[in-house]
Scaffold this active site. Structure first.
Site, PDB file in Angstrom:
ATOM      1  N   ASN A   1       3.596   5.707  -7.768  1.00 52.03           N
ATOM      2  CA  ASN A   1       2.146   5.819  -7.956  1.00 52.03           C
ATOM      3  C   ASN A   1       1.823   7.146  -8.645  1.00 52.03           C
ATOM      4  OD1 ASN A   1      -0.592   6.249  -7.686  1.00 52.03           O
ATOM      5  ND2 ASN A   1      -0.743   5.320  -5.655  1.00 52.03           N
ATOM      6  N   PHE A   2       1.714   7.080  -9.973  1.00 50.43           N
ATOM      7  CA  PHE A   2       1.317   8.246 -10.768  1.00 50.43           C
ATOM      8  C   PHE A   2      -0.136   8.058 -11.233  1.00 50.43           C
ATOM      9  CE2 PHE A   2       5.934   9.043 -12.456  1.00 50.43           C
ATOM     10  CZ  PHE A   2       6.324   9.419 -11.178  1.00 50.43           C
TER      11      PHE A   2
ATOM     12  N   CYS B   1     -36.750 -19.177 -24.705  1.00 51.00           N
ATOM     13  CA  CYS B   1     -37.016 -17.890 -24.022  1.00 51.00           C
ATOM     14  C   CYS B   1     -37.179 -16.760 -25.026  1.00 51.00           C
ATOM     15  CB  CYS B   1     -35.916 -17.567 -23.013  1.00 51.00           C
ATOM     16  SG  CYS B   1     -34.315 -17.162 -23.749  1.00 51.00           S
TER      17      CYS B   1
ATOM     18  N   CYS C   1     -28.063 -15.021 -25.127  1.00 51.10           N
ATOM     19  CA  CYS C   1     -28.631 -16.356 -24.854  1.00 51.10           C
ATOM     20  C   CYS C   1     -28.201 -16.838 -23.468  1.00 51.10           C
ATOM     21  CB  CYS C   1     -28.176 -17.352 -25.917  1.00 51.10           C
ATOM     22  SG  CYS C   1     -28.805 -19.025 -25.601  1.00 51.10           S
TER      23      CYS C   1
ATOM     24  N   CYS D   1     -23.254 -10.675 -35.994  1.00 48.15           N
ATOM     25  CA  CYS D   1     -22.833  -9.662 -35.021  1.00 48.15           C
ATOM     26  C   CYS D   1     -22.574 -10.248 -33.637  1.00 48.15           C
ATOM     27  CB  CYS D   1     -23.869  -8.544 -34.925  1.00 48.15           C
ATOM     28  SG  CYS D   1     -25.384  -9.000 -34.052  1.00 48.15           S
TER      29      CYS D   1
ATOM     30  N   LYS E   1       0.866  -1.199   0.000  1.00 43.89           N
ATOM     31  CA  LYS E   1       0.000   0.000   0.000  1.00 43.89           C
ATOM     32  C   LYS E   1       0.898   1.244   0.000  1.00 43.89           C
ATOM     33  CE  LYS E   1      -3.931   2.318   1.242  1.00 43.89           C
ATOM     34  NZ  LYS E   1      -5.165   2.404   0.467  1.00 43.89           N
TER      35      LYS E   1
ATOM     36  N   LYS F   1       3.457   3.374 -12.219  1.00 44.30           N
ATOM     37  CA  LYS F   1       2.048   2.975 -12.305  1.00 44.30           C
ATOM     38  C   LYS F   1       1.266   4.080 -12.986  1.00 44.30           C
ATOM     39  CE  LYS F   1      -1.733   0.841  -9.790  1.00 44.30           C
ATOM     40  NZ  LYS F   1      -2.105   0.185  -8.542  1.00 44.30           N
TER      41      LYS F   1
ATOM     42  N   CYS G   1      -3.236   7.436  -8.869  1.00 42.18           N
ATOM     43  CA  CYS G   1      -4.409   7.627  -8.017  1.00 42.18           C
ATOM     44  C   CYS G   1      -5.223   8.852  -8.460  1.00 42.18           C
ATOM     45  CB  CYS G   1      -3.953   7.774  -6.566  1.00 42.18           C
ATOM     46  SG  CYS G   1      -5.335   8.033  -5.456  1.00 42.18           S
TER      47      CYS G   1
ATOM     48  N   CYS H   1     -31.887 -25.179 -26.878  1.00 40.10           N
ATOM     49  CA  CYS H   1     -32.663 -23.926 -26.778  1.00 40.10           C
ATOM     50  C   CYS H   1     -33.850 -24.156 -25.830  1.00 40.10           C
ATOM     51  CB  CYS H   1     -33.170 -23.516 -28.163  1.00 40.10           C
ATOM     52  SG  CYS H   1     -34.337 -22.137 -28.116  1.00 40.10           S
TER      53      CYS H   1
END
Lengths: 449, 448
Positions: free
Chosen positions: A131-132, A344, A412, A405, A45, A172, A134, A341
């Site tokens: 840490n770049f 539905c 489903c 597509c 952390k 980061k 947050c 199937c």
């Protein structure tokens, strides 16, 4: 059994599964339990100047009964005294010498960085992650994503860190930027040894409509947070892949963003990650999930005949192209399995309202919509199929109109019921870029062709 | 508590039987609602006699729009609350759920419907009942009378009241609600809950006249036709049919509908004791058998003259009865009730073939009570009261299937007196369809 061990810019780890810098890596006691559970590494952390946190700190998006599809937080960096954290890092590293222990750091001035880096390395950290990323709280103070959005600042601070550090320096990155490649190259220009991404996405997770306050609520107010969890995985995958494909990115990548199981991890590795970092899934289900991640990845590599996780790395990069390089002649159509199937007809509505109006029910001919490409009525298949479960509710596909597509397959509820079948297209193999090169920028298959 | 509810005395036998499917909590309802696939042209809607848009009301529960959910239910079925509890969903909506074919648990549609309707209509802090959702339209100057205060009449009167029609319900009993109040198995619906729903409907501005019968010695049909623009016949069925065997008259032998009504409403009625024989194979027979078993009878035997495949009672109800210890004696029929000094001691049964007793096969089954559930008589006299109304060969009122209109264009009919005895939901559909038809007719004539 495949070899899961990795070497990340000189940081060795028994497997690619690291805990991301977050609440699960807040204390030594936690990190040791995580290593016992099987995690290969942990990014502590974030250490920095003392901060104070608020209550509450987290908000989530549920999807149906699935909890925490997305998680949002407004927690800041470590709120524990720096010397306590450093002492615990020392203890953990002493007891777990073969695990990767990386110190996440965040501070402001060049001198601050020098001091912090020295302390972290003296405590025994195998590497540093700046840490770049947050996007809440710390960025208001000129740190975190405030740095990560400014390429010049990234390069400058990275080069300071490289000047002071003896161990590898990872940067980061924040996804809250217009061009991930630009900021990634800026970090490489500063001399970094690796990139970690993504940090969280700037977000408002929801509104308490009774109080008219955003979530998470702190008294009578709220603020934006950082979004993570399964919902952000597609965004993270894309940003990781964008860097992995870039020639100028010469350093290893630690993939982060919604990784919950071995399959997610394999996807990040296939798109170029050397290690992966996990947070939300552990916050949800605990350190124990790593057992399945290790086993599942092993089984997968064995089944694919891969001897090491390194062989998986970048395996899906070559097939990742620009849209203009995709084959316009490739054609698939949906197929509905009459045996599984359940009738539905969720696909019927989805296709009719949300796609291309080519799924029908009933054994008579159907009138196609006026905009259809194919002339005449849609003809039901012969002999007309009756579903084993669905009976006469079994829908059928008007194949000439199906554009392949995938929507019906996606909606489903029965796994494997709708599949997409490759069909011999009339169009040749040809990409949009081929056409523009040839000066044929007219619509493929359209009225001007 | 409303005026009608206050008529119910405490200490009724039915109060000992708890609700088998309690009200869902909001969390339970949402979790169940999330399972619904939201089918296209959903089979559950097709299976519902009132064609409630089930996937829509379920999705509204999932989204937290519970008032909207109740509205979706009630616009098709004004008695959606009681139907949610008494409908044989296994045979109707839930039985047709696509999950069934997939080998998965169907959506608990009845329980979700109860959640939506009860949550909204019984909301204690707001105006309770249908007024929580609906305000009747201004009066249109039409008056209707309903004969019988059961589900068919209440649906008819309720939908018309919403359209601004003055409706009067004539109920021969002291309590209204018909079989919902007097005849539903308590573990599905207690009388007090049925009567509460009646109050919700009446609250739309319907006048209830209790203890009023229509026919000789009461209000005459001709009078109703004079005073009202239309009359609805929803009288249900009559007395329990009798066995017609020697020894039947006397203590210990009682008709099923009569027994259920006493068990539900009369605090003076004792719980069943000892060995009970229930004669019949319909759902009323199974209900009685289950109720006796649950109320602590020592032994409950159902006697049915054919095999179980021929029973009109639902398989899921019979399965539940057997779990509760009810035994089924197939292909047997009572031929005599045996008494000693007037007291019931046994029933003489005969084996049957093709439903008929085979002489020489008789034996005695010792018992302390016999409950006869072999059907109910038809209330034929009502036809004579209303010119033009006809009965079919079985004694059922002849009415148009779509509109409920009888041979008299101003008289409509629905529910058990037309269909011979079906579900509450069928009666509601009849009443609603007749109301819709009448309103369309009146609107059409005023427009044109």
């Amino acid at each position: 059994m495949a070899d899961l061990s990795i070497d990340f810019a000189g940081i060795r780890s028994p497997n690619p599964f690291w805990l991301a810098s977050a609440p699960p890596t807040n204390t030594g006691e936690q990190v040791m339990r995580a290593f016992d559970a099987g995690w290969g590494g942990a990014v502590w952390k974030t250490l920095g100047d003392p901060i104070m946190n608020v209550s509450s700190r987290f908000g989530a998006v549920d999807l149906g009964t699935y909890k925490m599809m997305g998680l949002n937080n407004i927690e800041l960096i470590s709120d524990r005294p720096l010397d306590v954290n450093l002492k615990e890092i020392y203890e953990v590293k002493k007891r777990y010498p073969k695990h990767a222990l990386i110190a996440s750091l965040m501070t402001e001035t060049r001198e601050d960085w020098r001091v912090l880096i020295k302390k972290a390395e003296d405590a025994g950290a195998d590497g540093l992650e700046l840490n770049f990323g947050c996007p809440h709280g710390m960025c208001e103070r000129g740190m975190g994503s405030c740095v990560g959005q400014e390429p010049k600042l990234i390069t400058e601070i990275t080069s300071w860190a490289k000047e002071f550090a003896k161990t590898p320096v990872l940067i980061k990155l924040t996804p809250n930027t217009g061009d991930i490649v630009e900021v990634g190259l800026a970090a490489v220009a500063g001399g970094c040894d690796g990139l970690s991404l993504i940090n969280t996405i700037k977000s408002i997770v929801g509104i308490d409509l009774d109080r008219m306050v955003a979530l998470p609520r702190v008294g009578d107010a709220s603020t934006n947070g950082g979004y993570c969890g399964p919902a952000v995985k597609p965004i993270a995958l894309h940003l990781v892949a964008a860097l992995a494909r870039e020639r100028g990115i010469t350093v290893p990548i630690s993939g982060i963003g919604g990784i919950s199981n071995w399959r997610d991890a394999a996807e990040f590795i296939a798109l170029g990650s050397t290690s992966v970092q996990v947070c939300t899934a552990v916050m949800h289900h605990g350190y124990r999930i790593v057992e399945d991640m290790i086993e599942g990845l092993n089984e997968f590599l064995d089944a694919r005949g891969m001897k090491s996780v390194e062989q998986l790395r970048r395996a899906a990069i070559r097939s990742y192209r620009e849209w203009g390089e995709l084959d316009l002649g490739y054609k698939i159509v949906a197929q509905i399995d009459p045996k599984t199937c359940i009738g539905c007809q969720v696909c019927v509505t989805a296709c009719n309202d949300g796609a291309h109006q080519c799924i029908f029910v009933g054994d008579e001919e159907k009138q196609r919509p006026p905009h259809a490409h194919t002339h005449g009525n849609a003809k039901p298949p012969q002999p007309f199929p009756v579903g084993l479960i669905a009976g006469e509710r079994l829908p059928w596909i008007d194949e000439p109109e199906c554009v392949g597509c995938n929507l019906c397959q996606l909606v489903c509820p029965v796994p494997g019921c709708i599949t997409m079948k490759e069909v011999e297209g009339e169009a040749p193999h040809e990409t949009w870029n081929d056409r523009t090169r040839d000066g044929r920028t007219k619509l493929p298959g359209g009225i001007h062709d | 508590m409303g005026e009608l509810t206050s008529l119910l005395e405490g200490g009724r036998a039915e109060e000992a039987l708890p609700d088998k499917k309690p009200l869902y909590s909001e969390a339970e309802a949402r979790a169940e609602a999330e399972r619904c696939l939201y089918c296209t042209d959903a089979p559950c809607i097709q299976a519902c006699p009132t064609e409630i848009d089930i996937p829509t009301f379920i999705k509204k529960i999932a989204s937290g729009n519970v008032r909207g959910s109740a509205r979706t239910i009630l616009e098709q079925n004004l008695l959606g609350y009681s139907c949610s509890r008494v409908c044989p969903v296994e045979e109707l909506c839930a039985g047709s759920c696509v999950y069934v074919g997939w080998g998965r648990e169907p959506i608990a549609i009845g329980r979700l419907q109860r959640f939506a309707t009860e949550t909204v209509l019984a909301e204690p802090t707001k105006s309770p009942g249908l007024r929580a959702l609906y305000t009747p339209k201004p009066k249109i100057g039409k008056r209707v009378a309903c004969i019988g205060g059961g589900p068919a009449s209440l649906a008819f009167a309720g939908y018309l009241a919403l359209e601004g029609v003055d409706a009067v319900v004539l109920e021969k009993r002291a309590i209204a609600g018909g079989l919902n109040a007097t005849g539903i198995a308590p573990y599905k619906l207690h009388a007090a809950e049925a009567v509460r729903e009646v109050e919700w409907v009446l609250d739309l501005g319907i006048e209830l006249r209790r203890n009023v019968s229509v026919g000789e010695g009461g209000v005459r049909g001709a009078q109703l036709l004079t005073e009202y623009d239309a009359v609805f016949v929803g009288v249900g069925l009559g007395e329990d049919s009798r066995l017609g065997v020697p020894g039947e008259d006397g203590p210990g032998v009682i008709g099923a509908v009569d027994w259920i009504e006493r068990m539900k409403l009369d605090p003076k009625t004792d719980k069943p004791r000892g060995r009970v024989v229930v004669v019949g194979g319909g759902n009323t027979a199974i209900d009685v058998a289950r109720e006796c078993a649950q109320l602590g009878a020592q032994d409950v035997v159902m006697v049915y003259r054919r095999t179980r495949d021929a029973m009109s009672g639902y398989a899921h109800e019979l399965a539940a009865a057997r779990k509760e210890g009810v035994r089924l004696l197939e292909q047997a029929v009572p031929v005599e009730v045996i008494r000693r000094q007037g007291a019931l001691v046994a029933v003489r049964l005969a084996r049957t073939e093709g439903g008929r007793p085979v002489p020489g096969t008789e034996w005695e089954l010792a018992c302390d009570q016999i409950i006869v559930a072999i059907g109910q008589s038809k209330l034929r006299a009502i036809a004579g009261e209303l010119p033009g109304v006809e009965l079919d060969a079985k004694g059922c009122v002849v009415a148009d299937a779509a509109t409920g209109q009888t041979g008299n264009p101003r008289v409509f009919a629905g529910g058990d007196c037309v269909n011979g005895g079906k579900e509450v939901v069928n009666a509601v559909a009849d009443g609603r369809n007749a109301a819709r038809h009448l309103i369309a007719q009146w609107k059409g004539s005023s427009n044109g």
